[in-house]
Design an enzyme around this catalytic site. Sequence first.
Site, PDB file in Angstrom:
ATOM      1  N   ARG A   3       0.990  -0.853  -0.786  1.00 57.59           N
ATOM      2  CA  ARG A   3      -0.348  -0.052  -0.189  1.00 57.59           C
ATOM      3  C   ARG A   3       0.920   1.354  -0.060  1.00 57.59           C
ATOM      4  O   ARG A   3       1.824   0.873   0.530  1.00 57.59           O
ATOM      5  CB  ARG A   3      -0.659  -0.146   1.185  1.00 57.59           C
ATOM      6  CG  ARG A   3      -2.074  -1.379   0.919  1.00 57.59           C
ATOM      7  CD  ARG A   3      -2.918  -0.835   0.106  1.00 57.59           C
ATOM      8  NE  ARG A   3      -3.811  -1.629  -0.644  1.00 57.59           N
ATOM      9  CZ  ARG A   3      -3.603  -2.318  -2.016  1.00 57.59           C
ATOM     10  NH1 ARG A   3      -3.363  -1.393  -2.958  1.00 57.59           N
ATOM     11  NH2 ARG A   3      -4.719  -3.324  -1.919  1.00 57.59           N
ATOM     12  N   LYS A   4       0.313   2.296  -0.615  1.00 61.30           N
ATOM     13  CA  LYS A   4       1.211   3.794  -0.472  1.00 61.30           C
ATOM     14  C   LYS A   4       1.283   3.856   1.189  1.00 61.30           C
ATOM     15  O   LYS A   4       0.420   3.638   1.970  1.00 61.30           O
ATOM     16  CB  LYS A   4       0.013   4.727  -1.104  1.00 61.30           C
ATOM     17  CG  LYS A   4      -0.200   4.457  -2.400  1.00 61.30           C
ATOM     18  CD  LYS A   4      -1.889   5.238  -3.188  1.00 61.30           C
ATOM     19  CE  LYS A   4      -1.895   4.569  -3.985  1.00 61.30           C
ATOM     20  NZ  LYS A   4      -2.682   3.445  -4.382  1.00 61.30           N
ATOM     21  N   THR A   5       2.525   4.361   1.127  1.00 61.30           N
ATOM     22  CA  THR A   5       3.139   5.243   2.314  1.00 61.30           C
ATOM     23  C   THR A   5       2.362   6.604   2.284  1.00 61.30           C
ATOM     24  O   THR A   5       1.835   7.094   2.315  1.00 61.30           O
ATOM     25  CB  THR A   5       4.412   5.365   2.381  1.00 61.30           C
ATOM     26  OG1 THR A   5       5.311   6.299   1.406  1.00 61.30           O
ATOM     27  CG2 THR A   5       4.595   3.686   2.277  1.00 61.30           C
TER      28      THR A   5
END
Length: 152
Positions: free
Chosen positions: A52-54
């Site tokens: 997932r995106k940070t």
Amino acid sequence: LATVTGPVSHLLQGERTALNSMSRCSGVATLSNKCVQIATSQKWQGEVAGTRKTTPGFRLVEKYGLLVGGASTHRLDLSQMVMLKDNHVWACGGSIEAAVKKARGVSGFSQKIEVECQSLDEALVAAGAGADVVMLDNFAPQKLKEDAKLFK
């Protein structure tokens, strides 16, 4: 976790930021370790990876937390792997094979290519087309378990 020295005024200026960053990293490490432990307890042979995106400004902190927790980082940034999503496949006339071929042609021999798949059929096509990584994306847990077993 750390020992710091210096003028008190400087330490107090950075204290909250440092504590927040370490807390964030620790939370990611704890959660990723729980996921790794669940996978291990189920005798799962795959990789647990943070895909997932940070949080903006926290990429390195969160990716490090994944590693400390025993998970993999998937990729640090967009340059580390070609990732083909449905919109890329649509841009190639709906053909996973064409998208993989085109990506391979522009990315070079050493770059891995990943294809995000929404079904077992797509995953089989992606693997047959030469994708290095096949991501089974947005599967219900039971369907993921069944299809991953068939895919292997």
